[in-house]
Design an enzyme around this catalytic site. Structure first.
Site, mmCIF file in Angstrom:
data_model
loop_
_atom_site.group_PDB
_atom_site.id
_atom_site.type_symbol
_atom_site.label_atom_id
_atom_site.label_comp_id
_atom_site.label_asym_id
_atom_site.label_seq_id
_atom_site.Cartn_x
_atom_site.Cartn_y
_atom_site.Cartn_z
ATOM 1 N N ASN A 9 0.936 -1.499 -0.232
ATOM 2 C CA ASN A 9 0.055 -0.128 0.052
ATOM 3 C C ASN A 9 1.386 1.699 0.252
ATOM 4 O O ASN A 9 1.659 1.626 0.957
ATOM 5 C CB ASN A 9 -1.199 -0.173 1.054
ATOM 6 C CG ASN A 9 -1.851 0.722 1.296
ATOM 7 O OD1 ASN A 9 -2.082 1.917 0.322
ATOM 8 N ND2 ASN A 9 -2.471 1.110 2.738
ATOM 9 N N LYS A 11 -0.244 4.282 -0.095
ATOM 10 C CA LYS A 11 -0.801 5.073 0.256
ATOM 11 C C LYS A 11 -0.280 6.854 -0.811
ATOM 12 O O LYS A 11 -0.649 6.055 -1.884
ATOM 13 C CB LYS A 11 -0.022 5.596 1.948
ATOM 14 C CG LYS A 11 -0.579 4.592 2.773
ATOM 15 C CD LYS A 11 0.862 4.608 3.970
ATOM 16 C CE LYS A 11 -0.574 3.658 4.497
ATOM 17 N NZ LYS A 11 0.321 3.389 6.094
ATOM 18 N N HIS A 97 -9.915 0.104 5.021
ATOM 19 C CA HIS A 97 -8.318 0.685 5.584
ATOM 20 C C HIS A 97 -9.250 1.265 7.164
ATOM 21 O O HIS A 97 -9.298 2.432 6.825
ATOM 22 C CB HIS A 97 -7.109 1.464 4.889
ATOM 23 C CG HIS A 97 -5.666 1.891 5.164
ATOM 24 N ND1 HIS A 97 -5.208 2.220 6.112
ATOM 25 C CD2 HIS A 97 -4.894 0.418 4.862
ATOM 26 C CE1 HIS A 97 -3.572 1.826 6.362
ATOM 27 N NE2 HIS A 97 -3.719 0.945 5.340
ATOM 28 N N GLU A 99 -7.134 4.512 7.528
ATOM 29 C CA GLU A 99 -6.869 5.648 7.069
ATOM 30 C C GLU A 99 -8.074 6.343 6.647
ATOM 31 O O GLU A 99 -8.542 7.284 7.245
ATOM 32 C CB GLU A 99 -5.565 6.413 6.579
ATOM 33 C CG GLU A 99 -4.677 5.691 7.380
ATOM 34 C CD GLU A 99 -3.301 5.427 6.620
ATOM 35 O OE1 GLU A 99 -2.058 5.668 7.521
ATOM 36 O OE2 GLU A 99 -3.301 5.253 5.178
ATOM 37 N N GLU A 169 -5.351 -4.941 10.701
ATOM 38 C CA GLU A 169 -4.714 -4.146 11.344
ATOM 39 C C GLU A 169 -4.457 -3.375 12.354
ATOM 40 O O GLU A 169 -5.502 -2.548 12.561
ATOM 41 C CB GLU A 169 -4.451 -2.779 9.830
ATOM 42 C CG GLU A 169 -5.724 -2.697 9.367
ATOM 43 C CD GLU A 169 -4.714 -1.202 8.627
ATOM 44 O OE1 GLU A 169 -4.819 -1.032 7.443
ATOM 45 O OE2 GLU A 169 -6.807 -0.750 8.278
ATOM 46 N N GLY A 175 2.291 3.002 11.708
ATOM 47 C CA GLY A 175 3.700 4.379 10.816
ATOM 48 C C GLY A 175 3.985 4.846 12.879
ATOM 49 O O GLY A 175 4.122 5.485 13.000
ATOM 50 N N SER A 210 2.958 -1.746 10.016
ATOM 51 C CA SER A 210 4.597 -1.708 10.560
ATOM 52 C C SER A 210 5.514 -3.342 9.995
ATOM 53 O O SER A 210 6.074 -3.846 11.301
ATOM 54 C CB SER A 210 4.807 -1.100 12.181
ATOM 55 O OG SER A 210 4.683 -0.296 12.174
#
Length: 248
Positions: A9, A11, A97, A99, A169, A175, A210
Site C-alpha cells: 500500500n 498510500k 483501511h 485511515e 491492521e 506508522g 509496521s
C-alpha cells in the site's frame, strides 16, 4: 492450502518516475525465483497504468487499488467505481483501511457497501479490520473486529468470502514503529478465521502493522497469518523484496 499474499500500500506517495524505478527493481527481485508469494501493488490512482504495465510481465505480480466508491456510476465527483478499476486491469482493492475509517469517517456499513461493489464487479476486496490503542487497552479488540466483519456478513452476499481477503491492521501499530507480537497477531487472526465460518479455512488473512523485513518471517510463521499488507516498507524495493521472500 492458502498461498501467501503480500500487498503493498503506497498510500499517497510517489511519482511516475518513482513508480517506474521501484517496479523495475521489484521485477528484477521477483524474477530471481526466490519468492513464492503472490504480490499485489496498490499505488495511488494516477499510477495504476504504470504499475499495470509492469504487472503484465511478472506472473506473480498483480495490480491493486487503495479505495473505490460504493456507487456503480453517476454524479460523484472525485470518486472511482469498481468497473473503472477493472477496466484499468486492477484485480484487488483495499476497502476499509484504518485511515479511511479514521480520517474520512467511513463507517463499517459504508465499508461493507464498498466490499459488495468490489465483489459485484469481479474484484478481490482486501477488507481491513482493526482496533485503536484505546480499544485494545479497554479489552475490546475482538468485539471491534467482530463488528467490522459482521457488517459485511449482514449484507448476505452469496459466497461472501470467496475471492476475498481480510487484513488485520492494529491501528496502534500503523506508522508508529510498534508491532503486535506474533502471538498477539496470531490470536486475532485465529479469531477472524472463526468469524468467517466455513469459509475461514480457505480465506487469506493478512497482517498489516509496521511489517518489515526484520519481523516478516516470524509473523508469517504463525498458523493463521497468510501474508502482509505493507505500508512504508513497500516504498523501498530491497526491504519489500525481503518481506516477500520471507514467505518462503
Amino acid at each position: 492450502m492458502r498461498k501467501t499474499l503480500v500487498a503493498a500500500n503506497w498510500k499517497m506517495h510517489g511519482s511516475k518516475a518513482f513508480a517506474e524505478q521501484l517496479l523495475a527493481e521489484l521485477n528484477s527481485g521477483l524474477e530471481s525465483g526466490e519468492c513464492s508469494a503472490e504480490v499485489v501493488i496498490c499505488p495511488p490512482f494516477p499510477y495504476l497504468g504504470v504499475v499495470g504495465v509492469a504487472a503484465e510481465n511478472v506472473e506473480q505480480l498483480a495490480l491493486g487499488a487503495q479505495n473505490l466508491s460504493e456507487q456503480p456510476a453517476g454524479a460523484f465527483t472525485g470518486e472511482v467505481s469498481a468497473d473503472m478499476l477493472l477496466d484499468c486491469g486492477v484485480r484487488y482493492v483495499i476497502v476499509g483501511h484504518s485511515e479511511r475509517r479514521s480520517l474520512y469517517g467511513e463507517s463499517s456499513e459504508l465499508v461493507a457497501a464498498k466490499f459488495a461493489a468490489a465483489k459485484s464487479a469481479g474484484l478481490t476486496p482486501i477488507l481491513c479490520v482493526g482496533e485503536s490503542l484505546q480499544e485494545r487497552e479497554a479489552g475490546k479488540t475482538l468485539d471491534v473486529i467482530a463488528g467490522q466483519i459482521q457488517a459485511v456478513i449482514d449484507l448476505g452476499l452469496a459466497g461472501t468470502w470467496h475471492n476475498a481477503v481480510v487484513a488485520y491492521e492494529p491501528v496502534w501499530a500503523i506508522g508508529t514503529g510498534k508491532t503486535a507480537t506474533p502471538e498477539q497477531a496470531q490470536e486475532v487472526h485465529q479469531f477472524i478465521r472463526q468469524q468467517l465460518g466455513d469459509a475461514g479455512a480457505e480465506t487469506q488473512i493478512l497482517y498489516g502493522g509496521s511489517v518489515k523485513a526484520a519481523n516478516a518471517a516470524e509473523l508469517f510463521a504463525m498458523d493463521d497469518i497468510d501474508g502482509a499488507l505493507v505500508g512504508g516498507a513497500s516504498l523501498e524495493a530491497n526491504e519489500f523484496i525481503q518481506i516477500c521472500r520471507a514467505a518462503d
